[in-house]
Design a protein around this motif. Structure first.
Motif, short mmCIF file in Angstrom:
data_model
loop_
_atom_site.label_atom_id
_atom_site.label_comp_id
_atom_site.label_asym_id
_atom_site.label_seq_id
_atom_site.Cartn_x
_atom_site.Cartn_y
_atom_site.Cartn_z
N LYS A 144 0.81 -1.23 0.00
CA LYS A 144 0.00 0.00 0.00
C LYS A 144 0.83 1.27 0.00
O LYS A 144 0.33 2.34 -0.38
N ARG A 157 -5.80 -8.18 -2.17
CA ARG A 157 -6.12 -7.90 -0.78
C ARG A 157 -5.24 -8.77 0.12
O ARG A 157 -4.76 -9.83 -0.31
N ASP A 209 -5.58 -5.99 5.17
CA ASP A 209 -7.02 -5.75 5.10
C ASP A 209 -7.77 -6.50 6.19
O ASP A 209 -8.77 -6.01 6.72
N LYS A 210 -7.31 -7.69 6.52
CA LYS A 210 -7.90 -8.46 7.61
C LYS A 210 -6.78 -9.05 8.45
O LYS A 210 -5.71 -9.41 7.94
N ASP A 241 -11.51 -5.84 12.45
CA ASP A 241 -10.90 -6.62 11.36
C ASP A 241 -10.13 -7.83 11.87
O ASP A 241 -9.48 -8.52 11.09
N LEU A 473 -13.34 -10.21 1.57
CA LEU A 473 -12.43 -9.30 0.88
C LEU A 473 -12.67 -9.25 -0.61
O LEU A 473 -12.32 -8.27 -1.27
#
Length: 487
Positions: A144, A157, A209-210, A241, A473
Motif C-alpha cells: 500500500k 487484498r 485488510d484483515k 478486522d 475481501l
C-alpha cells in the motif's frame, strides 16, 4: 479464488515451529474446498533434496534493496498436490538454519520485496496474499505504500496472521530506511515506528485488510496490555478486522490407526492404547505398570510453557502415583530439573532431550494424560494431537488451550480434559491430582476419553473459516483477463 501464502517456513520443506504446520496443512485443506492456494517461502539450504528435486527455476530477476540490486531466482514445484514457490538467493538463504543471524532484518526485507516482485511477474493474478508473522509483516505495508499504483498488484487484498505476537521483527529505523529505499515518511503513528525502532509486525497489523490469529481467546487476549506485547492499542483499534480461527491438525498424518511409529494401532480401545503405554514405559526406562497414569510432555522447556509451575511443585507431584515421560529441550534449569529427578526418582521420571518425531508420537499414544500449563499459548497443537491419540489434556485456560479443552464436569459428564485458570503452581497441582482421581475410576475415564473424540480438529473446519474471511475481501470477483508475464 487464488490465494498465495507468504511464509518463512512450511512443512514439509522447512520447519522450526507451529507456523510451518499451518503453512503446510492449511493450503491443502483449502485446495480440497476449491480454493487455489499456493505457497511462497525462501529457498533454504536445509530443504531436503527429496523435495528440492521437484523444483525448477521459472524466473530470474533483480530485487532493489536500498542502493543495491540483488539477484533473485524463482523456483516452482509441486508436493502432495500443493504448488510451492521458492525465493532463491544464496547470500541470504544458503545457511544452516532459518533464523538467528545478525542480518535477519535484511534477509526478510529482501524476502518481502521479492514476494511482491515475484507476484507481479507471475501468470497468476492473485486475489489474496496471506502473510504470516513478522517475517512477512512488511508485505501489506509495502503493497500500500510502495506498490500502490502497480496495476498488477493493486487488486490484491491481504490477510495477516499472528502466530505469536511476542516476536515482532524490531530493527533500527535507519537500517529499515536504507533497506526499503524510503525516507522518514514510513514512520510515525501510521508507519513502522514503535518505541523508537522499526517494527515489521506493526506494518502487518496496520496495513493488512484483515487480521487473524490462531484462536478466538488469543484474539481477545492480545487486545489487553498483559498479552498485547506493546501493540494492544493497535489491535483494539483494528478489533473489527481481527478474528481468531483455531488451527487444525492433519488427521491423516496423525492417525493412531495408521501410525508406523507406535507399537499397536488403535482408535477407541483403551486396552489397545495400553499396549502403547507399556511399550512407552519400557522405552523410557520406567516400570511397566498399566495401572499407573503416565503424564506426557513434548515441548520446548521454557518458562512460557509453564515449566516454572512444574518446578515449584515437582517434589509434591512426585509423591503422587504417577509417571512422567518427557521429550524436549530448552532452558538448562528445566532440563536439569527433569534430569535430576530421572536419577533420584527413576521409577517416576524419564526425559529425552532434543526432538524426535517418532518418539513424540509414541508419547502422545502411550500417555494417559498430557500436561500443558502454559503462561500463554496462541493456539497450541500438542493438546489437539493428544486428543487425537485419545490422551486427556491438562492445561491452563489461556489462548487456544481454553478454546479446545473443556474441563471435565463430574455432574454433567461433559468435558474432554482438565484445566485451571490462574497461573499458579498449586492450582496446577490440584488439577493434576483431580485428573489422577478420575483416572482411577475406569468408567468415568472412558467417558472423558470418549468426549475428546467428538470435536472436529481437522483443518477442514478451519479452512471453511478462512474461506469466509477471503470472501469478505473479494465478495464480487469477476472473471479476470490473463495478464502477460513480465519479462
Amino acid at each position: 479464488m487464488k490465494v498465495l501464502f507468504a511464509t518463512s517456513e512450511a512443512v514439509p520443506l522447512a520447519k522450526t515451529g507451529g507456523l510451518a504446520d499451518v503453512a503446510g496443512a492449511l493450503p491443502k485443506a483449502l485446495l480440497e474446498k476449491g480454493i487455489d492456494a499456493q505457497v511462497i517461502l525462501p529457498n533454504y539450504e536445509t530443504i531436503p533434496w527429496e523435495y528440492l528435486k521437484h523444483f525448477k527455476t521459472v524466473d530470474v530477476f533483480s530485487v532493489n534493496l536500498g542502493w543495491r540490486s540483488q539477484y533473485c531466482g524463482l523456483l516452482r514445484g509441486e508436493i502432495d498436490g500443493v504448488t510451492y514457490y521458492l525465493i532463491d538467493n544464496e547470500h541470504y538463504f544458503r545457511r544452516g538454519g532459518l533464523y538467528g543471524y545478525g542480518d535477519d532484518p535484511e534477509r526478510f526485507v529482501f524476502f518481502s520485496i521479492a514476494v511482491l516482485e515475484a507476484a507481479r511477474r507471475m501468470e497468476e493474478q492473485w486475489d489474496i496474499l496471506h502473510c504470516h508473522d513478522w517475517q512477512t509483516g512488511l508485505i501489506p505495508f509495502l503493497l500500500k505504500r510502495r506498490y500502490w499504483n502497480d496495476e498488477r498488484l493493486s487488486g490484491i487484498r491481504t490477510v495477516f496472521t499472528i502466530h505469536n505476537l511476542r516476536y515482532q521483527g524490531v530493527f533500527g529505523m535507519q537500517e529499515m530506511m536504507d533497506l526499503i529505499g524510503m525516507g522518514p515518511e514510513i514512520f510515525g503513528w501510521d508507519g513502522l515506528e514503535h518505541n523508537d525502532a522499526a517494527n515489521c509486525m506493526k506494518g502487518g497489523l496496520l496495513y493488512a485488510d484483515k487480521l487473524t490469529t490462531v484462536s478466538p481467546t488469543y484474539a481477545e487476549e492480545i487486545k489487553t496490555s498483559f498479552y498485547g506485547e506493546g501493540l494492544d492499542g493497535i489491535l483494539r483499534v483494528r478489533s473489527g478486522d481481527l478474528s481468531g480461527i483455531v488451527n487444525g491438525i492433519d488427521t491423516e498424518l496423525f492417525d493412531p490407526m495408521n501410525d508406523a511409529a507406535i507399537k499397536a494401532p488403535y482408535l477407541d480401545s483403551l486396552d489397545k492404547k495400553r499396549l502403547n503405554k507399556l511399550a512407552l514405559q519400557k522405552e523410557m526406562g520406567l516400570p511397566q505398570n498399566p495401572d499407573v497414569p503416565v503424564i506426557g510432555i513434548v515441548s520446548r522447556l521454557v518458562e512460557q510453557k509453564g515449566f516454572d509451575l512444574i518446578d515449584g511443585v515437582f517434589g509434591e507431584l512426585l509423591e503422587e502415583e504417577v509417571q512422567f515421560a518427557v521429550l524436549g529441550s530448552g532452558d538448562w534449569k528445566y532440563e536439569e530439573m527433569f534430569r535430576t529427578a530421572s536419577h533420584s526418582r527413576y521409577d517416576k521420571v524419564s526425559i529425552r532431550t532434543g526432538f524426535n518425531d517418532a518418539l513424540a508420537r509414541r508419547i502422545y499414544a502411550g500417555s494417559d494424560m498430557y500436561l500443558m500449563p502454559s503462561q500463554f499459548e496462541p493456539c497450541g497443537l500438542s493438546q489437539l494431537l493428544a486428543l487425537r491419540y485419545r490422551t486427556v489434556p491438562i492445561v491452563r485456560e489461556t489462548g487456544g488451550l481454553k478454546d479446545t479443552v473443556q474441563s471435565y464436569n463430574e455432574y454433567t459428564g461433559e468435558g474432554n480434559g482438565f484445566s485451571f485458570k490462574n497461573y499458579n503452581a498449586h492450582d496446577m497441582l490440584y488439577t493434576i491430582r483431580e485428573a489422577i482421581g478420575f483416572y482411577n475410576k475406569e468408567d468415568v475415564w472412558k467417558g472423558i476419553v470418549l468426549n475428546g473424540t467428538r470435536d472436529d480438529y481437522s483443518w477442514s473446519r478451519s479452512a471453511s473459516s478462512y474461506i469466509g474471511l477471503y470472501e469478505q475481501l473479494a465478495p464480487e470477483r469477476k472473471e479476470k483477463e490473463t495478464w502477460p508475464v513480465i519479462s
